[in-house]
Every structure is written in structure tokens, then in C-alpha cells.
Scaffold this motif. Structure first.
Motif, PDB file in Angstrom:
ATOM      1  N   ASP A  31     -33.755 -41.453 -17.086  1.00 16.42           N
ATOM      2  CA  ASP A  31     -34.239 -40.502 -16.082  1.00 16.42           C
ATOM      3  C   ASP A  31     -35.696 -40.132 -16.365  1.00 16.42           C
ATOM      4  N   ALA A  32     -36.440 -39.883 -15.292  1.00 16.29           N
ATOM      5  CA  ALA A  32     -37.881 -39.676 -15.420  1.00 16.29           C
ATOM      6  C   ALA A  32     -38.293 -38.207 -15.297  1.00 16.29           C
ATOM      7  N   GLU A  33     -37.334 -37.297 -15.190  1.00 14.45           N
ATOM      8  CA  GLU A  33     -37.657 -35.881 -15.054  1.00 14.45           C
ATOM      9  C   GLU A  33     -38.434 -35.391 -16.282  1.00 14.45           C
ATOM     10  N   GLY A  34     -39.598 -34.786 -16.050  1.00 15.14           N
ATOM     11  CA  GLY A  34     -40.466 -34.395 -17.153  1.00 15.14           C
ATOM     12  C   GLY A  34     -40.181 -33.027 -17.738  1.00 15.14           C
ATOM     13  N   ARG A  35     -39.596 -32.125 -16.958  1.00 15.37           N
ATOM     14  CA  ARG A  35     -39.348 -30.764 -17.447  1.00 15.37           C
ATOM     15  C   ARG A  35     -38.074 -30.740 -18.278  1.00 15.37           C
ATOM     16  N   GLU A  36     -38.195 -30.303 -19.528  1.00 19.73           N
ATOM     17  CA  GLU A  36     -37.081 -30.426 -20.471  1.00 19.73           C
ATOM     18  C   GLU A  36     -35.837 -29.676 -19.992  1.00 19.73           C
TER      19      GLU A  36
ATOM     20  N   ARG B  73     -32.347 -31.545 -19.173  1.00 25.19           N
ATOM     21  CA  ARG B  73     -31.136 -31.295 -19.957  1.00 25.19           C
ATOM     22  C   ARG B  73     -29.984 -30.851 -19.066  1.00 25.19           C
ATOM     23  N   THR B  74     -30.275 -30.002 -18.096  1.00 29.35           N
ATOM     24  CA  THR B  74     -29.216 -29.551 -17.195  1.00 29.35           C
ATOM     25  C   THR B  74     -28.660 -30.720 -16.393  1.00 29.35           C
ATOM     26  N   ARG B  75     -29.548 -31.524 -15.876  1.00 31.23           N
ATOM     27  CA  ARG B  75     -29.115 -32.679 -15.082  1.00 31.23           C
ATOM     28  C   ARG B  75     -28.294 -33.649 -15.937  1.00 31.23           C
ATOM     29  N   ARG B  76     -28.724 -33.873 -17.157  1.00 26.81           N
ATOM     30  CA  ARG B  76     -27.986 -34.780 -18.044  1.00 26.81           C
ATOM     31  C   ARG B  76     -26.611 -34.214 -18.379  1.00 26.81           C
ATOM     32  N   ARG B  77     -26.531 -32.912 -18.589  1.00 26.20           N
ATOM     33  CA  ARG B  77     -25.234 -32.302 -18.877  1.00 26.20           C
ATOM     34  C   ARG B  77     -24.273 -32.499 -17.713  1.00 26.20           C
TER      35      ARG B  77
ATOM     36  N   MET C 153     -24.568 -43.611 -11.027  1.00 29.58           N
ATOM     37  CA  MET C 153     -24.761 -45.050 -10.855  1.00 29.58           C
ATOM     38  C   MET C 153     -26.226 -45.437 -11.068  1.00 29.58           C
ATOM     39  N   THR C 154     -27.131 -44.652 -10.520  1.00 32.53           N
ATOM     40  CA  THR C 154     -28.561 -44.937 -10.690  1.00 32.53           C
ATOM     41  C   THR C 154     -28.960 -44.899 -12.155  1.00 32.53           C
ATOM     42  N   GLU C 155     -28.493 -43.880 -12.874  1.00 27.22           N
ATOM     43  CA  GLU C 155     -28.816 -43.773 -14.298  1.00 27.22           C
ATOM     44  C   GLU C 155     -28.257 -44.954 -15.080  1.00 27.22           C
ATOM     45  N   VAL C 156     -27.035 -45.336 -14.799  1.00 23.02           N
ATOM     46  CA  VAL C 156     -26.420 -46.455 -15.504  1.00 23.02           C
ATOM     47  C   VAL C 156     -27.191 -47.749 -15.240  1.00 23.02           C
ATOM     48  N   CYS C 157     -27.577 -47.981 -13.989  1.00 22.67           N
ATOM     49  CA  CYS C 157     -28.328 -49.197 -13.658  1.00 22.67           C
ATOM     50  C   CYS C 157     -29.720 -49.181 -14.284  1.00 22.67           C
ATOM     51  N   ASP C 158     -30.403 -48.034 -14.214  1.00 18.12           N
ATOM     52  CA  ASP C 158     -31.755 -47.948 -14.771  1.00 18.12           C
ATOM     53  C   ASP C 158     -31.739 -48.095 -16.296  1.00 18.12           C
ATOM     54  N   SER C 159     -30.754 -47.492 -16.951  1.00 16.20           N
ATOM     55  CA  SER C 159     -30.688 -47.611 -18.407  1.00 16.20           C
ATOM     56  C   SER C 159     -30.303 -49.032 -18.822  1.00 16.20           C
TER      57      SER C 159
END
Length: 240
Positions: free
Chosen positions: A21-26, A30-34, A82-88
């Protein structure tokens, strides 16, 4: 004349997943990842239909407000997952690509990485179960089609390098490889069994797909004794 290809990789220990993920604000990141991790865990445990937003919120230890700030629905969560899995996955493929091995070795390494993610990456496990349901049929078709195309690309490169056996069709062979791997995933009795089944499947596929010179290198490469994936590395890599 068939070329033997490049030497085997220095290590068969494939790279693990990393957040893409490219989000720059920590705090936002972190919230999005959780939320994504909690959604993946819920999908893996209960399936897409069975996972309620309340399950995801409980797993993330967040409020509805936090959820709806980032995602409008469970479908939006699944799409983002799905987007995160494909991008990673692209990050993993790019790292393997920098190792400079021939296309057949690269295919084996990429498949090992793919299977290892299936085994232990919580995000991949979650989205894999979610897209097995009719609600996400389009995502499943896109997943399989992309995998087949990437595999065919590797096999076409191998054909151009003179590494394939005679009369092997890269497109047909790619569909066979994906079908075998998917079948192993479906019937495996847990992660260790999946790894064993896919390894045994390659022992049947490699003599069919590759020429004698490449097979000779493979037979003495140490591939059969390569390390199994470390579950802890995959879990740690997906901490928010």
C-alpha cells in the motif's frame, strides 16, 4: 540444440510478502492495514458470506466510524484486499526477477512463492477463501487468468531459450500448471501437505516440460532439499 540454461539460484528461500500500500500517513496506513488484516482473518475463518462487519471490527478493534472512513462496504474491503494481495505479489515477482535465473528456474521459484503465500500469508489465505464463493466469481476468474498468463509468459521465455521439451505448448502447459497447483491447494490437508503435494507434482511436470539438459541441472541442484517456508516470517510481514 537445447541450452542448459543458467545455474540454479544461490538460495531457494523465496521472498515473503510485504505490504504494497502506498498510503504515506502512518496513522491512516495502520488503521487501513488493521482492517484488511481483520477482514482477511474473518474471510479465512467464516468465508465471505459468513463474515460479518461486526466480526471484522472486533478483529481490528476499531469502530464503525473507522471502518466507513476507509471502506464503504464488505465488498469494498474485499476489493481492497484483492488489490493489496496482487500488488504485494508483484513485489515478490520483481525480487525473484532480479536474481537473474533462467525462465524455468524463475517459474519454479515463483510457484514456490505463490504456494508459500497460500500456506501462510493471512491476506492471501483470506482472499483465496473469499473468491471461492459465487459472490466474488469475477475476482476469482481474474485471479486465475492472471496466474495462467504469467505462467505462460515464463514458459514462452523458456521456449525461446531452448529449455522446453519438444512440442510443449506454453499456453496449454500453463493451464496445466495452474490446474495442478489449484488442485493441490483444494485437496491438501494443511500447509505442510500442500507444500509436499506441489513439490511432488513438479517432479512429475518437470520431466514432461523441460529438455534433458535442463533436467540434468535440476536433478543435481539441491531443489528437492530446499527449505520449507517459515510461517513466522509470513505472519510478521503482515503485522499492521
Amino acid at each position: 540444440m537445447t541450452s542448459p540454461g543458467s545455474a540454479p539460484p544461490a538460495s531457494f528461500d523465496v521472498p515473503v510478502s510485504a505490504w504494497a500500500d502506498a498510503e504515506g500517513r502512518e496513522r491512516t496506513r495502520r488503521t487501513r492495514r488493521r482492517l484488511l488484516r481483520a477482514a482477511a482473518d474473518a474471510f479465512d475463518a467464516r468465508g465471505y458470506r459468513g463474515a460479518a462487519l461486526s466480526d471484522i471490527l472486533a478483529g481490528a478493534d476499531l469502530t464503525k466510524g473507522a471502518l466507513y472512513f476507509h471502506f464503504s462496504s464488505k465488498q469494498a474491503l474485499a476489493d481492497a484486499l484483492m488489490t493489496e494481495v496482487c500488488d504485494s505479489w508483484e513485489l515478490v515477482r520483481e525480487e525473484i526477477g532480479r536474481w537473474g535465473v533462467d525462465p524455468v528456474w524463475r517459474l519454479l521459484l515463483e510457484t514456490d512463492a505463490y504456494v508459500a503465500r497460500w500456506m501462510y500469508d493471512p491476506l492471501v489465505r483470506g482472499i483465496s477463501r473469499a473468491i471461492s464463493e459465487p459472490d466474488l466469481r469475477e475476482q476469482r476468474l481474474a485471479w486465475v487468468t492472471g496466474w495462467e498468463c504469467a505462467t505462460a509468459d515464463r514458459l514462452r521465455d523458456a521456449e525461446a531459450a531452448g529449455l522446453l521439451a519438444e512440442r510443449v505448448d506454453p499456453d496449454r502447459a500453463a493451464r496445466a500448471v495452474v490446474a495442478v497447483a489449484s488442485g493441490c491447494h483444494t485437496i491438501a490437508d494443511g500447509p505442510d501437505d500442500l507444500w509436499t503435494r506441489m513439490s511432488e507434482s513438479w517432479e512429475g511436470l518437470v520431466p514432461i516440460l523441460t529438455g534433458p539438459a535442463w533436467q540434468a541441472r535440476w536433478a543435481t541442484s539441491g531443489w528437492r532439499d530446499r527449505p520449507r517456508p517459515d510461517p513466522a516470517r509470513y505472519r510478521t510481514a503482515r503485522e499492521p
